[in-house]
Write an enzyme that holds these catalytic residues in place. Structure first.
Site, PDB file in Angstrom:
ATOM      1  N   GLY A 192       0.822  -1.202   0.000  1.00  0.00           N
ATOM      2  CA  GLY A 192       0.000   0.000   0.000  1.00  0.00           C
ATOM      3  C   GLY A 192       0.852   1.245   0.000  1.00  0.00           C
ATOM      4  CD  GLU A 246       0.143   3.060   3.116  1.00  0.00           C
ATOM      5  OE1 GLU A 246       0.467   4.247   2.882  1.00  0.00           O
ATOM      6  OE2 GLU A 246       0.983   2.148   3.284  1.00  0.00           O
ATOM      7  CG  HIS A 255       7.092   5.073   7.886  1.00  0.00           C
ATOM      8  ND1 HIS A 255       7.696   5.041   6.664  1.00  0.00           N
ATOM      9  CD2 HIS A 255       5.870   4.509   7.739  1.00  0.00           C
ATOM     10  CE1 HIS A 255       6.868   4.464   5.786  1.00  0.00           C
ATOM     11  NE2 HIS A 255       5.759   4.138   6.420  1.00  0.00           N
ATOM     12  CB  VAL A 269       4.741  12.840  16.602  1.00  0.00           C
ATOM     13  CG1 VAL A 269       3.791  12.557  17.754  1.00  0.00           C
ATOM     14  CG2 VAL A 269       3.958  13.189  15.340  1.00  0.00           C
ATOM     15  CG  ASP A 305      -2.993  -5.647   9.671  1.00  0.00           C
ATOM     16  OD1 ASP A 305      -1.983  -4.957   9.424  1.00  0.00           O
ATOM     17  OD2 ASP A 305      -3.988  -5.735   8.903  1.00  0.00           O
TER      18      ASP A 305
END
Ligand code: ZN
Length: 998
Positions: A192, A246, A255, A269, A305
């Site tokens: 993706g 995504e 990332h 961040v 996941d």
């Protein structure tokens, strides 16, 4: 440098391939599609650091107690392979709906595995008040499921196909989050990627991110969650988090490791711990990196996941900044796409201006418009206002009979659009069914209609500047056709070019359109142009040029007829180079002549030059000529035979002619002149040579004198009449008859007289190869530095060489050349197997820095060994041939001097043969072998004898044509011990002891 980066990325991809599926190609996508990637990254982060999250209040919530939800309309474009809906790549609706469910849980931290977030990260876990909905109305305002299914034009797609599959199905990206579901078969095994939200931000208006490609791409086996159904999903990516990841990128997240393999990678961040690289698989917590416990549970890592479960508060506020400020993200939250259609009673909508289009050839135009009934009532009347350049042209009351969703077209009074002009055309609905139209948003439509210049014929365009009356179409608003200096036979010549070398977005096109021409009534017509291109040394960076003829100023160029289409090596007019290419002389251009006869009677035409970017090397276009009428122009393009040096006096010339006129050539005469005397004129009849076609003509045999002959061939009386462009009818060649022959090996260092055997002949009137003194003693020089006659060729041709006894063969030569800013010389090595009559193979063809030793603004003279480069050429393709000739051809560009020396032919193909500075050297490389390497000044026959200690002769050989060979003597059948080698070399007899041990 740029090319290096590209190769580097490819390298990373292939490393990834070994480790199975890779989560995300977003960084690769951004780099490939954005040459300013790193600069814009910094600009983007500077911009984002100055933003803050604004408090949001529901406009209809008077209490103001709760922030409004960001509602994002999503459209899935399932690009499938023709399977029934719900099977294969054409994945079921339920899987897409499952994906929406996953997004709504993950972003709001309603995911059922939120409890698996390690306690140490709970305080920073964030939730974004966002709702993803399948689009409820389409771009036209009609009800939709938010799922589009389109059969693809390929069965598998790569990153490079980005534009191709996205253009198969696309909704306006300011109103919809486009998610393309494809069979993603990138060589790097990505599953993706997303387009970053940079475009249109203050300071980033010129960012390359194209609205037509904006959105997210997912592999079809990584969509939706196994929790919602038995979908065909990849085991490690079976919970729909590829989309979560995504869409994180789509909203500006990077990332978590900052895409740098160190602890200093910037992630922008503050509440995610630094980590040095991505995490894959599903490790157990904690994992330490950069002295911290990694937050590999973050959706912006690469874990499976099942092992991801949070965004942080810092990530959430970064996404909010984007959702509030980035134009194509903020507009999603107010899009009507997330709302059910709300048809009103009387709603006529304007769909499209049919005529005039965005371009037309002008003149008298009957304007027309397409309308549709989007309301619930039938529509019987409408009042529509038509404006030209803002001035009311006509107000028309129209009788209609439109049921809901019916479509009709409406005509207006003719207008005249002059040529050239640029006119704003607009229509507005004033009344529907006699009352105000119920929905204002589709009541006005407007566009600009361009009418190009009409050119008179014939016309020439030399591109001294970018012609104002041509049109440049640059769909991606990036690199396109521009005017540059490009040597092509005229002092200060300029041409149009596209810098494909630095243009990374592969597959995009840039078009250059001529003014309108009309060939009607002509008896014949042609198009002629010059082009120049060099390939970049890569099998994947392939550029192209197409030429289309477009009728009637049709803005849809796909309706054009292709008359020229060349890509890659077919397009090349010069040698492949890793440097940015600019032609240095007329010899690096080709002229193309194309008949336009099929377009006579087709009305108004435009010629469209379409450059297709492959990120290879630069493309140049010059001297466009459109001609109507009968033009007889036979051009003599090449003397195929004889070459400049031949080995016989009687031979049969072959020439190549081309029809560069507009009518077929049916007959021609060829006159042959030798040393100023016409020796014959041969007629050719019953030809059918069409415009642009080539024909080889074999002439009557000629007889040449020994030594130098000047031969001139001239085309006469094409079609029995006068050639209208006689300047290209003749070619002259100096031809030397040299019968000398010898057998390889051969050495030529120019230190003794050589010109009986080797031949020097120049085809220009100027300079030639000359003898000179260098650090190597006597060398050959071609003084290009002072030779202003560009494209001159100087030939150095070997004697006829006998390769018939050779099983292997190779050639070494030394060359010395320095780059000059004035020009770029080219050196070729050609071979002939018919004694020089025709040279058919090219063994070496390099220019400029491909073989230079340095650069110099002064006339170049080599002074030391590093000023020379040794070249090795494998000549195995010539072994067995008896009549070989080799030719070193220097092609002048008035750049710098070119030196040759130490030409040496071997009966071997070893690129690093044994060498000795003595006459010979004897050595052993194994227990069973004796090797003798010779280095004689001249070829001779040597005698080699080997005796054992008993005085018995073990071997007695005559070594014919002995020069530079290395002989290997097999001693495996002999006992270990001492042997005596007796060599008779160069009238000397020498003996050497050799020890064979086992
Ligand atoms: Zn990613």
């Amino acid at each position: 440098m740029r090319k290096f980066l590209y190769v580097f990325l490819l390298g990373i991809g292939s490393v990834f391939q070994a480790s199975g599926q890779q989560r995300c190609a977003t960084v690769e996508y951004q780099k490939q599609h954005n040459p300013q990637y790193s600069i814009q990254d910094i600009q983007f982060e500077n911009w984002i650091s100055k933003q803050h999250v604004a408090p949001r209040i529901k406009s209809f919530d008077t209490e103001g107690s709760r922030a409004a939800t960001y509602v994002i309309p999503v459209v899935f474009h399932v690009i499938h392979n023709g399977e029934a809906p719900g099977t294969g790549t054409n994945i079921p609706d339920a899987q897409l709906i499952s994906q929406i469910n996953v997004l709504n849980k993950d972003f709001r931290r309603l995911n059922t595995d939120a409890g698996q977030t390690p306690p140490e990260f709970l305080s920073v876990a964030g939730n974004l008040d966002i709702e993803f909905v399948l689009a409820k109305q389409d771009p036209e305002g009609l009800a939709t499921t938010g799922i589009e299914r389109v059969q693809g034009t390929k069965t598998g797609w790569t990153l490079a196909d980005n534009l191709e599959f996205k253009s198969l199905s696309y909704w306006p990206s300011q109103d919809y989050l486009n998610i393309w579901v494809i069979n993603f078969q990138d060589p790097s095994n990505f599953i993706g990627y997303a387009q970053f939200p940079e475009s249109g931000l203050p300071g980033l208006e010129n960012s390359s991110s194209d609205p037509l490609t904006d959105g997210v791409v997912l592999n079809y086996r990584d969509v939706g969650s196994i929790d919602d159904g038995p979908f065909d999903l990849e085991p490690q990516f079976n919970k729909g988090r590829t989309a979560t990841h995504e869409i994180g990128h789509f909203f500006g997240l990077r990332h978590i490791w900052g895409d740098v393999s160190s602890c200093s990678g910037t992630y922008y961040v503050s509440d995610t711990p630094p980590q040095s690289s991505e995490t894959t698989g599903c490790p157990s917590h904690p994992q330490v990196s950069c002295s911290n416990n990694k937050m590999f549970q973050n959706y912006l890592d690469y874990t499976n996941d099942a092992c991801m479960n949070l965004f942080t508060k810092g990530q959430v506020s970064r996404m909010e900044i984007i959702l509030q400020n980035s134009p194509r993200r903020a507009s999603l939250t107010t899009s009507l796409g997330s709302q059910d259609p709300a048809p009103v009673a009387n709603d006529l909508g304007l769909r499209e201006i049919l005529n005039p289009g965005t371009t037309s050839c002008g003149g008298t135009i009957a304007p027309s418009l397409e309308v549709r009934n989007y309301g619930t009532n039938a529509i019987n009347t409408a009042r529509i206002q038509f404006k030209v350049n803002g001035v009311v042209q006509e107000v028309k009351d129209v009788a209609l009979s439109l049921n809901p969703l019916d479509i009709a077209s409406i005509n207006f009074n003719a207008i005249n659009l002059p040529s050239p002009s640029s006119t704003t055309i607009s229509f507005e609905i004033l009344l529907t069914n006699g009352v105000a139209d119920g929905k204002a948003s589709d009541n006005i439509i407007t566009h600009i209609s361009e009418v190009p210049v009409v050119a008179s014929i014939p016309f020439f365009e030399f591109f001294d500047t970018t012609p104002a009356d041509w049109v440049i179409q640059n769909p991606d608003q990036r690199t396109t056709w521009t005017n540059v200096s490009a040597p092509n036979g005229v002092t200060g010549n300029k041409a149009m070019y596209i810098n494909f070398y630095d243009y990374e977005e592969k597959g995009v096109v840039d078009r250059l359109l001529t003014p309108v021409v009309n060939l009607d009534g002509a008896t014949a017509a042609l198009l002629r142009f010059d082009y120049s291109h060099a390939n970049f040394p890569s099998s994947t960076l392939i550029d192209g040029l197409k030429v289309l003829i477009v009728n009637d100023c049709n803005p849809d160029l796909s309706a054009g007829i292709e008359v020229f289409n060349k890509f890659g090596s077919a397009l090349a007019t010069s040698t492949t180079t890793a440097n940015a290419f600019t032609p240095s002389s007329a010899s690096q251009w080709k002229t193309e002549t194309i008949s336009l006869n099929p377009f006579i009677g087709s009305g108004n035409l435009q010629v469209v030059f379409v450059g297709q970017n492959g990120n290879g090397n630069n493309l140049f276009l010059d001297n466009v000529f459109v001609f109507a009428g009968d033009l007889t122009d036979a051009a003599l393009k090449e003397i195929k035979s004889p070459s400049p040096v031949v080995n016989k006096n009687n031979l049969t010339p072959v020439i190549r002619m081309r029809n560069e006129g507009s009518i077929p050539i049916t007959e021609v005469k060829v006159e042959t002149k030798i040393n100023g005397i016409v020796t014959g004129t041969k007629p050719f009849t019953n030809l059918t040579l069409q415009t642009g076609e080539d024909l080889e003509l074999t002439l009557d045999p000629i007889v040449l004198n020994n030594g130098t002959n000047e031969i001139t061939f001239t085309l006469l009386e094409p079609n029995g009449s006068v050639d209208e462009a006689p300047s290209n009818n003749s070619l002259t060649r100096k031809v030397v008859v040299n019968l000398f022959n010898e057998t390889i090996p051969v050495r030529q260092n120019f230190n003794v007289s050589f010109q009986d055997q080797w031949t020097i002949v120049s085809q220009g009137q100027m300079l030639n190869w000359e003898l000179t003194t260098t650090n190597k003693g006597t060398s050959l020089v071609y003084r290009a530095f002072s030779n202003t006659s560009k494209t001159d060729e100087a030939w150095l041709v070997s004697p006829v060489l006998d390769f018939s006894k050779s099983i292997k063969a190779s050639l070494f030569f030394d060359v010395s050349y320095a780059l000059s800013p004035k020009g770029t010389e080219r050196l070729k090595l050609l071979s002939s197997i018919d004694g020089g009559n025709t040279f058919t193979q090219t063994h070496f063809d390099q220019s400029g820095n491909q073989f230079s030793s340095g650069s110099s603004t002064a006339a170049w003279i080599p002074v030391s060994d590093p000023d020379w480069r040794e070249q090795f050429i494998n000549l195995n393709s010539l072994t067995g041939e008896q009549n070989v000739r080799l030719a070193f051809v220097a092609i002048n560009d008035n750049g710098n001097n070119l030196y040759l020396d130490d030409i040496e032919l071997f009966n071997d193909d070893n690129p690093s043969p044994p060498e000795t500075t003595d006459l010979y050297s004897v050595y052993t490389t194994s227990f069973d072998q004796i090797k003798i390497t010779f280095n004689l000044t001249e070829k001779e026959t040597s005698r080699l004898q080997i005796y054992n200690t008993m005085g018995q002769v073990v071997l007695d050989n005559l070594l014919a044509d002995n020069l530079n060979q290395t002989y290997t003597i097999d001693m495996s059948n002999q006992r270990a011990g001492i042997y005596i080698l007796r060599l008779q070399v160069a009238n000397r007899i020498e003996s050497t002891k050799v020890f064979i041990t086992r």
